[in-house]
Design a protein around this motif. Structure first.
Motif, PDB file in Angstrom:
ATOM      1  N   UNK A  24       0.809  -1.226   0.000  1.00  0.00           N
ATOM      2  CA  UNK A  24       0.000   0.000   0.000  1.00  0.00           C
ATOM      3  C   UNK A  24       0.837   1.270   0.000  1.00  0.00           C
ATOM      4  N   UNK A  25       2.081   1.205  -0.494  1.00  0.00           N
ATOM      5  CA  UNK A  25       2.926   2.391  -0.610  1.00  0.00           C
ATOM      6  C   UNK A  25       3.164   2.698  -2.082  1.00  0.00           C
ATOM      7  N   UNK A  26       3.663   3.901  -2.351  1.00  0.00           N
ATOM      8  CA  UNK A  26       3.865   4.326  -3.737  1.00  0.00           C
ATOM      9  C   UNK A  26       5.033   3.609  -4.409  1.00  0.00           C
ATOM     10  N   UNK A  27       6.023   3.196  -3.632  1.00  0.00           N
ATOM     11  CA  UNK A  27       7.197   2.549  -4.221  1.00  0.00           C
ATOM     12  C   UNK A  27       7.075   1.032  -4.298  1.00  0.00           C
ATOM     13  N   UNK A  28       6.026   0.470  -3.738  1.00  0.00           N
ATOM     14  CA  UNK A  28       5.869  -0.983  -3.808  1.00  0.00           C
ATOM     15  C   UNK A  28       5.247  -1.363  -5.150  1.00  0.00           C
ATOM     16  N   UNK A  29       5.309  -2.647  -5.533  1.00  0.00           N
ATOM     17  CA  UNK A  29       4.603  -3.075  -6.741  1.00  0.00           C
ATOM     18  C   UNK A  29       3.102  -2.787  -6.629  1.00  0.00           C
ATOM     19  N   UNK A  30       2.450  -2.676  -7.778  1.00  0.00           N
ATOM     20  CA  UNK A  30       1.025  -2.365  -7.769  1.00  0.00           C
ATOM     21  C   UNK A  30       0.263  -3.543  -7.171  1.00  0.00           C
TER      22      UNK A  30
ATOM     23  N   UNK B 129      24.905   4.676 -18.156  1.00  0.00           N
ATOM     24  CA  UNK B 129      26.031   4.059 -18.852  1.00  0.00           C
ATOM     25  C   UNK B 129      27.302   4.867 -18.683  1.00  0.00           C
ATOM     26  N   UNK B 130      27.223   6.197 -18.539  1.00  0.00           N
ATOM     27  CA  UNK B 130      28.421   7.029 -18.426  1.00  0.00           C
ATOM     28  C   UNK B 130      29.135   6.802 -17.101  1.00  0.00           C
ATOM     29  N   UNK B 131      28.375   6.770 -16.015  1.00  0.00           N
ATOM     30  CA  UNK B 131      28.991   6.549 -14.699  1.00  0.00           C
ATOM     31  C   UNK B 131      29.067   5.077 -14.330  1.00  0.00           C
ATOM     32  N   UNK B 132      28.595   4.204 -15.233  1.00  0.00           N
ATOM     33  CA  UNK B 132      28.601   2.753 -15.008  1.00  0.00           C
ATOM     34  C   UNK B 132      27.902   2.416 -13.687  1.00  0.00           C
ATOM     35  N   UNK B 133      26.727   3.022 -13.501  1.00  0.00           N
ATOM     36  CA  UNK B 133      25.956   2.843 -12.272  1.00  0.00           C
ATOM     37  C   UNK B 133      24.588   2.275 -12.607  1.00  0.00           C
ATOM     38  N   UNK B 134      24.185   1.276 -11.844  1.00  0.00           N
ATOM     39  CA  UNK B 134      22.852   0.689 -11.968  1.00  0.00           C
ATOM     40  C   UNK B 134      22.072   1.042 -10.707  1.00  0.00           C
ATOM     41  N   UNK B 135      20.956   1.757 -10.883  1.00  0.00           N
ATOM     42  CA  UNK B 135      20.106   2.159  -9.763  1.00  0.00           C
ATOM     43  C   UNK B 135      18.965   1.154  -9.644  1.00  0.00           C
ATOM     44  N   UNK B 136      18.896   0.470  -8.495  1.00  0.00           N
ATOM     45  CA  UNK B 136      17.905  -0.578  -8.286  1.00  0.00           C
ATOM     46  C   UNK B 136      16.918  -0.176  -7.197  1.00  0.00           C
ATOM     47  N   UNK B 137      15.764  -0.835  -7.240  1.00  0.00           N
ATOM     48  CA  UNK B 137      14.780  -0.630  -6.183  1.00  0.00           C
ATOM     49  C   UNK B 137      15.350  -1.093  -4.851  1.00  0.00           C
ATOM     50  N   UNK B 138      14.972  -0.410  -3.802  1.00  0.00           N
ATOM     51  CA  UNK B 138      15.496  -0.739  -2.476  1.00  0.00           C
ATOM     52  C   UNK B 138      14.962  -2.094  -1.979  1.00  0.00           C
ATOM     53  N   UNK B 139      13.919  -2.587  -2.592  1.00  0.00           N
ATOM     54  CA  UNK B 139      13.406  -3.910  -2.215  1.00  0.00           C
ATOM     55  C   UNK B 139      14.487  -4.967  -2.398  1.00  0.00           C
ATOM     56  N   UNK B 140      15.283  -4.850  -3.476  1.00  0.00           N
ATOM     57  CA  UNK B 140      16.347  -5.821  -3.727  1.00  0.00           C
ATOM     58  C   UNK B 140      17.425  -5.722  -2.659  1.00  0.00           C
TER      59      UNK B 140
ATOM     60  N   UNK C  26      20.931   2.263  -4.728  1.00  0.00           N
ATOM     61  CA  UNK C  26      19.533   1.901  -4.479  1.00  0.00           C
ATOM     62  C   UNK C  26      18.687   3.158  -4.361  1.00  0.00           C
ATOM     63  N   UNK C  27      17.546   3.122  -5.015  1.00  0.00           N
ATOM     64  CA  UNK C  27      16.639   4.269  -5.069  1.00  0.00           C
ATOM     65  C   UNK C  27      15.958   4.474  -3.721  1.00  0.00           C
ATOM     66  N   UNK C  28      15.585   5.713  -3.441  1.00  0.00           N
ATOM     67  CA  UNK C  28      14.831   6.004  -2.226  1.00  0.00           C
ATOM     68  C   UNK C  28      13.443   5.372  -2.305  1.00  0.00           C
ATOM     69  N   UNK C  29      12.945   4.986  -1.156  1.00  0.00           N
ATOM     70  CA  UNK C  29      11.639   4.321  -1.080  1.00  0.00           C
ATOM     71  C   UNK C  29      10.602   5.315  -0.578  1.00  0.00           C
ATOM     72  N   UNK C  30       9.518   5.455  -1.330  1.00  0.00           N
ATOM     73  CA  UNK C  30       8.431   6.373  -0.976  1.00  0.00           C
ATOM     74  C   UNK C  30       7.403   5.609  -0.139  1.00  0.00           C
ATOM     75  N   UNK C  31       7.312   5.973   1.153  1.00  0.00           N
ATOM     76  CA  UNK C  31       6.415   5.271   2.069  1.00  0.00           C
ATOM     77  C   UNK C  31       5.007   5.864   2.101  1.00  0.00           C
ATOM     78  N   UNK C  32       4.731   6.888   1.329  1.00  0.00           N
ATOM     79  CA  UNK C  32       3.399   7.481   1.346  1.00  0.00           C
ATOM     80  C   UNK C  32       2.369   6.522   0.748  1.00  0.00           C
ATOM     81  N   UNK C  33       1.117   6.705   1.161  1.00  0.00           N
ATOM     82  CA  UNK C  33       0.043   5.795   0.763  1.00  0.00           C
ATOM     83  C   UNK C  33      -0.242   5.932  -0.734  1.00  0.00           C
TER      84      UNK C  33
END
Length: 693
Positions: free
Chosen positions: A594-600, A630-641, A684-691
């Protein structure tokens, strides 16, 4: 002392915005006998007033005197060499000759000055009517010029392009073309002709629309089922056209199947009924194919116009009424053991006891129950023990530490299910009472629960399922029936559910509980999330389950929750029989909290749960779950992982696993980073805990 009549030279050119004397200063005091003139004042006593420009010369002293009198509110007359105002007809002339200071005026200026007076009044009431007329004329000119300038500015602003934000506009304008002009004690409203015409055209268009909800007296109704694509198309058309309608979901209201069959002439049941079926009042229109045909020909609009003036007759499908209990609940019979349970609830010595250095509340011993059964049923002690085990198997009673089913003896303590101290946390209890009906199969309860939840999403969620209207959900009949239904989970036999049905059952139970928790508890906080994930619980098969317990205990094979050291289930916990044998990382993309960053939020079928989980993972990663720089060779992943990295593996293992669920563009970029041998940074991306509203 008589009235003083002054003659002053003008200090500035006269214009319409000059200050006018107030009316009280126009009334002259009655004439008094002349008195001796006061001694001449010293020059220091009358210094020049600030802000008054005085010309030097012979008349300097005289101008200073008149300027001072003008600021004191005295009535000023034009100079003698200029034309004097004439009195209006019907007025007589009154003479007054106020003495002036000898040092300030000459003798030839002490002649009497004529004033206008009313013919019916005495000489004691003298009014300067000419000044009154000039005052009103001047006010009229000021008002007329102000209105003229304002209207001119409005015309210029309407024809010119909109000003930049840095330049303020001359007059405030709203979106409806209404301009307000504020003057002292006057408010003028100017409405542009174009705005009036556009509003009239909008009103005509609204009146001509056949889908205006306020003008339709009849009723548009259609029968549906949860998860039906044709029903979703009909629902979407009605919403886009703003046509008010009533939907009767046969999965939510199975008791309406007989009415549906009668109205459509069908002999099928609610589960196999051919839906959607649309009704205009009592007249059957048909399904989606008929609706599309009528829409293309324009016939549907004509029929809706005909419907607008006809009230709905009694023969039309009835509107679902909130608060009516499901008739199927009344058909559920009581459990065969409920008679014994009701006797024991009143006869057993239920009390608090101290055992294992703990205070155990609302409990009784196994020996007490055996004695109670023997005394009330007049059976042997061995038979009484068997009855006690049957009551424990059906979850009427349970061990206070949930260590065994039932045993005779004074050291084994038990309590009734409704006497558990954690009852306030169990949100599938209504008024703290146990459901005494015969237990239903867990798979059947889960299937009906899923259908009701899908109906809730179709009615009160956005098309992409990212936003839910929890206030409308809480007030809906669908949600009320869901709350009544989950009481059946209290005493279901979870051991009878097939191994292949456990994964979709607990996935759907978790997501349904998350919606229920959002309605009852609110959004999960960014700091304290215990009330949402741990304290909100259901009793399922006699055992409590929270959102954290389902995710970490059942779906993750009893693994530790992030940032904790204890496992959800102990070594003797009966719920260990239900855990998944192998952790499937895809479950994290099927669980919504029930948060914005979780799967639907979504619900899964028993037969297609694996491909549905893979689709959920692709959809989540496609919509912001991963970003590749690709320039900074950085992969931004969901914080769930990051939280559940134990389920996904090491860094490169995670990236290789994710490759299977990426779109071609991101998969190509990630493959390039993995194959060139260079270092790859993972953030890892920030997690949005809002409803997710």
């Amino acid at each position: 002392m008589g009235e003083e009549t002054l003659v002053a030279m003008p200090l500035a050119p006269h214009h319409h915005h000059a200050h006018l004397p107030s009316l009280p200063h126009l009334a002259a005091p009655p004439p008094q006998p002349p008195s001796p003139p006061p001694p001449p004042a010293k020059e220091e006593a009358n210094p020049p007033l600030p802000g008054i420009i005085i010309d030097a010369g012979a008349g300097e002293v005289e101008d200073v005197y008149y300027a001072r009198k003008m600021l004191q509110g005295a009535v000023l007359r034009p100079p003698p060499h200029l034309p004097q105002p004439e009195a209006p007809p019907g007025l007589t002339r009154a003479l007054s000759a106020p003495p002036l200071e000898a040092a300030d005026v000459d003798d030839d200026e002490q002649n009497p000055v004529e004033r206008s007076a009313s013919a019916n009044s005495t000489a004691t009431a003298v009014v300067d009517m000419g000044s009154i007329g000039r005052f009103f004329r001047d006010r009229r000119d000021v008002l007329s010029s102000a209105i003229t300038r304002r209207i001119s500015s409005l015309k210029e602003s309407s024809s010119s392009p909109p000003p930049s934000p840095a330049k303020p506009t001359a007059a405030p304008t709203d979106t409806y073309g209404v301009h307000e002009i504020h003057l002292p004690n006057v408010k003028v409203t100017v409405r542009l002709k174009d705005a009036i015409e556009s509003d009239a055209a909008a009103d005509d268009e609204s009146a001509a629309s056949p889908f205006s909800g306020n003008q339709i007296k009849g009723r548009v109704t259609f029968f549906s089922r949860s998860g039906c694509r044709d029903c979703a198309a009909v629902r979407a058309f009605f919403r886009e056209s703003t046509l008010p309608y009533v939907e009767i979901n046969l999965d939510v209201f199975p008791e309406r199947a007989a009415e549906f069959a009668s109205l459509t002439g069908s002999t099928t049941t609610a589960a196999t009924a051919r839906v959607p079926q649309i009704f205009l009042n009592e007249n059957l229109l048909g399904g989606l194919v008929v609706l599309n045909s009528l829409r293309n020909s324009g016939e549907f609009d004509r029929r809706v116009r005909d419907l607008a003036g006809k009230r709905c007759p009694d023969g039309a499908p009835r509107v679902p009424v909130y608060g009516f209990d499901d008739p199927s609940k009344e058909e559920d019979g009581d459990d065969a053991m409920v008679g014994i349970v009701r006797v024991l609830r009143h006869r057993l010595p239920i009390q608090d006891r101290f055992v294992r250095m703990k205070l155990v509340k609302n409990c009784f011993s196994g020996a007490d129950m055996v004695d109670g059964i023997v005394n009330n049923l007049e059976c042997s002690r061995k038979k009484a023990v068997e009855i006690g085990k049957e009551l424990a198997r059906k979850h009427f009673i349970h061990h206070v530490f949930r260590e065994n089913d039932f045993e005779d003896g004074s050291q084994n303590l038990y309590r009734f299910l409704e006497h558990d101290p954690a009852i306030p946390k169990y949100h599938n209890f209504i008024r703290g009472a146990t459901n005494d009906c015969e237990p239903k199969p867990a798979a059947a309860v889960g299937l009906r629960m899923t259908k009701i939840m899908v109906a809730i999403l179709e009615a009160y969620a956005s098309d992409d399922r990212r936003h839910l209207d929890y206030s409308r959900i809480a007030a809906s009949e669908e949600f009320r029936r869901y709350v009544n239904l989950v009481q059946d989970l209290q005493r279901v036999d979870m051991s009878a559910i097939a191994a292949g049905e456990r994964l979709p059952f607990f996935l759907n139970l978790h997501n349904a509980m998350a919606i229920h928790a959002a309605v009852r508890v609110g959004q999960p906080g960014a700091v304290d999330r215990r009330s949402f994930f741990s304290d909100f619980q259901y009793v399922v098969g006699g055992h409590p389950y929270s959102l954290a317990t389902i995710r970490n205990g059942i779906l993750r094979s009893n693994r530790r929750q992030p940032y904790t050291i204890a496992k959800p289930f102990g070594s003797n916990d009966k719920r260990l029989e239900l855990v998944q044998g192998k952790v499937n990382p895809l479950v994290h993309f099927g669980l919504c909290d029930a948060t914005r960053s979780s799967p639907i939020v979504r619900f899964f079928s028993t037969q297609g749960v694996e491909p549905e989980l893979r689709h959920a993972a692709r959809e989540f990663l496609l919509n912001g779950g991963i970003e590749i720089d690709i320039e900074s060779r950085t992969v931004h992943l969901t914080r769930i992982i990051k939280w559940y990295s134990a389920d996904f593996g090491q860094d490169r293992d995670i990236l290789k696993w994710i490759l299977n669920y990426l779109d071609p563009t991101k998969a190509g970029l990630l493959t390039h980073l993995l194959n060139d041998g260079g270092q790859i940074n993972i953030s890892y991306l920030n997690y949005d805990w809002s409803l997710n509203v």
